[in-house]
Design a protein around this motif. Structure first.
Motif, short mmCIF file in Angstrom:
data_model
loop_
_atom_site.label_atom_id
_atom_site.label_comp_id
_atom_site.label_asym_id
_atom_site.label_seq_id
_atom_site.Cartn_x
_atom_site.Cartn_y
_atom_site.Cartn_z
N LEU A 1 -5.78 -5.27 9.09
CA LEU A 1 -5.44 -4.01 9.72
C LEU A 1 -5.00 -4.22 11.18
O LEU A 1 -4.05 -3.58 11.66
N ALA A 2 -5.67 -5.11 11.89
CA ALA A 2 -5.29 -5.42 13.27
C ALA A 2 -3.87 -5.96 13.33
O ALA A 2 -3.09 -5.61 14.24
N LEU A 3 -3.50 -6.81 12.36
CA LEU A 3 -2.13 -7.35 12.32
C LEU A 3 -1.11 -6.25 12.05
O LEU A 3 -0.03 -6.23 12.66
N VAL A 4 -1.44 -5.32 11.17
CA VAL A 4 -0.54 -4.19 10.89
C VAL A 4 -0.30 -3.38 12.16
O VAL A 4 0.84 -3.08 12.53
N VAL A 5 -1.39 -3.02 12.84
CA VAL A 5 -1.29 -2.20 14.05
C VAL A 5 -0.52 -2.94 15.15
O VAL A 5 0.30 -2.35 15.86
N HIS A 6 -0.77 -4.23 15.28
CA HIS A 6 -0.05 -5.06 16.26
C HIS A 6 1.45 -5.04 15.96
O HIS A 6 2.29 -4.87 16.86
N ASP A 7 1.81 -5.22 14.69
CA ASP A 7 3.23 -5.23 14.31
C ASP A 7 3.90 -3.90 14.58
O ASP A 7 5.12 -3.85 14.81
N GLY B 1 -1.17 -13.74 18.76
CA GLY B 1 -1.53 -13.59 20.17
C GLY B 1 -2.52 -12.48 20.44
O GLY B 1 -2.59 -11.96 21.56
N ILE B 2 -3.31 -12.12 19.43
CA ILE B 2 -4.30 -11.06 19.59
C ILE B 2 -5.59 -11.66 20.16
O ILE B 2 -6.17 -12.56 19.56
N GLY C 1 2.93 -4.87 9.49
CA GLY C 1 3.35 -3.50 9.73
C GLY C 1 4.85 -3.42 9.95
O GLY C 1 5.40 -4.18 10.74
N VAL C 2 5.50 -2.51 9.24
CA VAL C 2 6.94 -2.27 9.40
C VAL C 2 7.09 -0.78 9.69
O VAL C 2 6.75 0.06 8.85
N ALA C 3 7.59 -0.45 10.88
CA ALA C 3 7.59 0.94 11.35
C ALA C 3 8.33 1.88 10.40
O ALA C 3 7.88 3.00 10.13
N ASP C 4 9.47 1.45 9.87
CA ASP C 4 10.27 2.33 9.01
C ASP C 4 10.15 1.92 7.54
O ASP C 4 11.10 2.05 6.76
N ALA C 5 8.98 1.45 7.17
CA ALA C 5 8.76 0.98 5.79
C ALA C 5 8.82 2.12 4.79
O ALA C 5 8.50 3.27 5.10
N ASN C 6 9.27 1.79 3.57
CA ASN C 6 9.22 2.73 2.46
C ASN C 6 7.79 2.81 1.91
O ASN C 6 7.28 3.89 1.60
N PHE C 7 7.17 1.62 1.75
CA PHE C 7 5.88 1.53 1.06
C PHE C 7 4.77 1.03 1.99
O PHE C 7 5.03 0.25 2.92
N PHE C 8 3.56 1.47 1.70
CA PHE C 8 2.36 0.91 2.34
C PHE C 8 1.43 0.49 1.22
O PHE C 8 0.91 1.31 0.47
N VAL C 9 1.23 -0.81 1.09
CA VAL C 9 0.38 -1.39 0.05
C VAL C 9 -0.95 -1.79 0.69
O VAL C 9 -0.97 -2.45 1.73
N PHE C 10 -2.06 -1.42 0.07
CA PHE C 10 -3.35 -1.72 0.69
C PHE C 10 -4.42 -1.94 -0.36
O PHE C 10 -4.35 -1.43 -1.48
N GLU C 11 -5.43 -2.71 0.03
CA GLU C 11 -6.59 -2.95 -0.80
C GLU C 11 -7.60 -1.83 -0.57
O GLU C 11 -7.94 -1.53 0.58
N ALA C 12 -8.05 -1.21 -1.64
CA ALA C 12 -8.95 -0.05 -1.55
C ALA C 12 -10.35 -0.46 -2.00
O ALA C 12 -10.60 -0.64 -3.20
N ASP C 13 -11.26 -0.59 -1.05
CA ASP C 13 -12.60 -1.11 -1.32
C ASP C 13 -13.54 0.01 -1.75
O ASP C 13 -13.67 1.03 -1.07
N GLU C 14 -14.22 -0.23 -2.88
CA GLU C 14 -15.13 0.78 -3.41
C GLU C 14 -16.51 0.75 -2.77
O GLU C 14 -17.32 1.67 -3.00
N TYR C 15 -16.81 -0.27 -1.96
CA TYR C 15 -18.17 -0.38 -1.40
C TYR C 15 -18.52 0.88 -0.60
O TYR C 15 -17.73 1.36 0.21
N ARG C 16 -19.69 1.40 -0.84
CA ARG C 16 -20.16 2.64 -0.20
C ARG C 16 -19.15 3.80 -0.29
O ARG C 16 -19.06 4.65 0.59
N ARG C 17 -18.35 3.76 -1.35
CA ARG C 17 -17.34 4.80 -1.58
C ARG C 17 -16.31 4.88 -0.43
O ARG C 17 -15.71 5.94 -0.20
N HIS C 18 -16.08 3.79 0.25
CA HIS C 18 -15.15 3.83 1.39
C HIS C 18 -13.76 4.27 0.98
O HIS C 18 -13.05 4.91 1.75
N PHE C 19 -13.36 3.95 -0.27
CA PHE C 19 -11.98 4.28 -0.64
C PHE C 19 -11.74 5.77 -0.85
O PHE C 19 -10.58 6.18 -0.97
N VAL C 20 -12.77 6.58 -0.86
CA VAL C 20 -12.52 8.02 -0.98
C VAL C 20 -12.00 8.62 0.32
O VAL C 20 -11.67 9.80 0.37
#
Length: 436
Positions: free
Chosen positions: A19-25, A49-50, A142-161
């Motif tokens: 996530l830090a790399l996405v935000v940096h990009d 360089g973070i 991270g791509v500012a004008d991206a069509n898609f955002f692909v991400f891993e959705a973690d079920e631990y403690r129901r975080h993905f809701v």
């Protein structure tokens, strides 16, 4: 306008680093803190360089927005200092939920198989269209004008809701995280809640009985090897160089696909990716070309050669993942002895799933264990690796870091180090012996 500044507390976590790399990009200023100990996820952060600091309450300064890793409670010194000083603190999953809203978002959920599928989906879509992605192996872009955002959705403690994506791929629903979930039904309820929050479509493995009973108004597309699946792989060929198959959608052939990946689970993962791509109107020829060039994600079946030995590093830490990894190794190395070195991950999981662990590990020719890697979320339990070893028919000896010599007797074998903790230090100790 002043650029927002984001400070990631626990930045070396696999999701946090990605996530830090996405935000940096995306052009924001990024820094973070974590334990003062090397982890494989920091390579990407350092390359970008973070800055990474050791945990210390004095890191908390004005003008930063603080993103808190889910492994840490509000009592963590930096999180507490940020709250005490009135600075904005956002939990990882909440921040990710906000970030994906401007894209066609595709989450990958499942008790296991998430990272491999997310990596494959990100690779394919990135080759066809502009795509931002967050993978659980610490990779992010991270791509500012991206069509898609692909991400891993973690079920631990129901975080993905916290997420309301356009699509979700659900690879499976098994009982896991016994430190939080009461039973399988509790896990299923979390997945069903996430399914109901999904906007356009759910892609679910057709052989999973729990995924077959999902109740939601969102369309569900099942994928698998049977005629009852919406996206079906037929004419499957598995060899020592990979797998090939045709894909049918309600009887219509979408194309012929080849992957240089091993194990039935990678055919299934590919089917899910093909299904999403088809619904989004992408060229099946382009998708096939991208599938052909995918080589896997970090810490999933990563191979090295040492003379006549093959050493594999894999993140598998659940019985179903262990089965999949051994299946993949059998496909690629059908005539070689398979030796597994497994590090159980958390006392609660080891105790709750011990018979399943023993059965899965016994698919190998010989099994060794290390001591259990305990989680920061739990106290040391009443179970040990020796207890698991007693249940294993094909070995079960517990190795120590100081004595990895039992592994040196194997020749022309495949040695697989499996685990989600610090199993890599045992692998390095073995490699050091081989290099002597």
């Amino acid at each position: 306008m002043t650029t927002k500044k984001y400070f990631f507390i626990g930045i070396k976590g696999s999701g946090m680093s990605a996530l830090a790399l996405v935000v940096h990009d995306l052009g924001y200023q990024v820094a973070g803190s974590d334990i003062d100990q090397y982890t494989f996820t920091q390579q990407g952060l350092e390359a970008a360089g973070i800055p990474i600091y050791a945990f210390d309450a004095t890191n908390v300064q004005p003008d930063w927005i603080y993103i808190a890793g889910n492994a840490f409670t509000d009592d963590h010194p930096e999180i507490k200092a940020a709250h005490d000083q009135g600075y904005q603190v956002i939990r990882y999953h909440d921040f990710l939920g906000q970030l994906m809203q401007d894209y066609t978002s595709i989450g990958v959920a499942g008790t296991h198989g998430k990272t491999s599928t997310t990596g494959l989906l990100a690779h394919v879509l990135s080759g066809v269209a502009k795509t931002s992605y967050l993978i659980g192996d610490g990779s992010g872009k991270g791509v500012a004008d991206a069509n898609f955002f692909v991400f891993e959705a973690d079920e631990y403690r129901r975080h993905f809701v916290a997420y309301h994506p356009d699509y979700v791929i659900m690879t499976n629903v098994d009982f896991d995280h016994p430190d939080y979930y009461h039973d399988l039904e509790d896990v299923f309820s979390a997945f069903e809640q996430e399914a109901k929050q999904t906007k356009k479509g759910i892609f679910a493995w057709g052989d999973d009985p729990n995924l077959r009973r999902l109740q939601t108004d969102t369309p569900i597309y099942y994928y698998g090897l049977k005629d009852t699946d919406d996206f079906q792989a037929v004419n499957v060929q598995r060899t020592a160089t990979g797998s090939s198959f045709d894909v049918l959608h309600h009887g219509e052939k979408l194309g012929h696909f080849v992957i240089h990946l091993f194990g039935e689970h990678n055919i299934l993962n590919s089917l899910a990716v093909i299904g999403v791509s088809y619904l989004e109107g992408l060229s099946m020829n382009e998708v096939a070309a991208e599938l052909l060039t995918f080589n896997g994600v970090k810490r999933r079946f990563s191979e090295q050669k040492f003379g006549d030995l093959t050493v594999i590093d894999d993140y598998a830490h659940h019985p179903s993942e262990i089965k999949a990894t051994i299946d993949a190794a059998r496909q690629k190395y059908p005539n070689q002895e398979l030796v597994v070195v497994f590090q159980p991950h958390t006392y609660t999981r080891t105790k709750a799933l011990m018979p399943q662990f023993a059965a899965a590990l016994d698919r190998a020719d010989q099994v060794y264990l290390t001591n259990i890697f305990g989680s920061v979320r739990e106290q040391q339990g009443t179970v040990s690796s020796a207890d698991l070893g007693a249940e294993i028919k094909h070995g079960g000896e517990v190795l120590t870091l100081a004595n990895m010599t039992p592994l040196t007797k194997y020749q022309q074998a495949v040695v697989i180090f499996m685990g989600a903790g610090d199993i890599q230090k045992y692998e390095k100790a073995f490699e050091d012996l081989l290099n002597k």
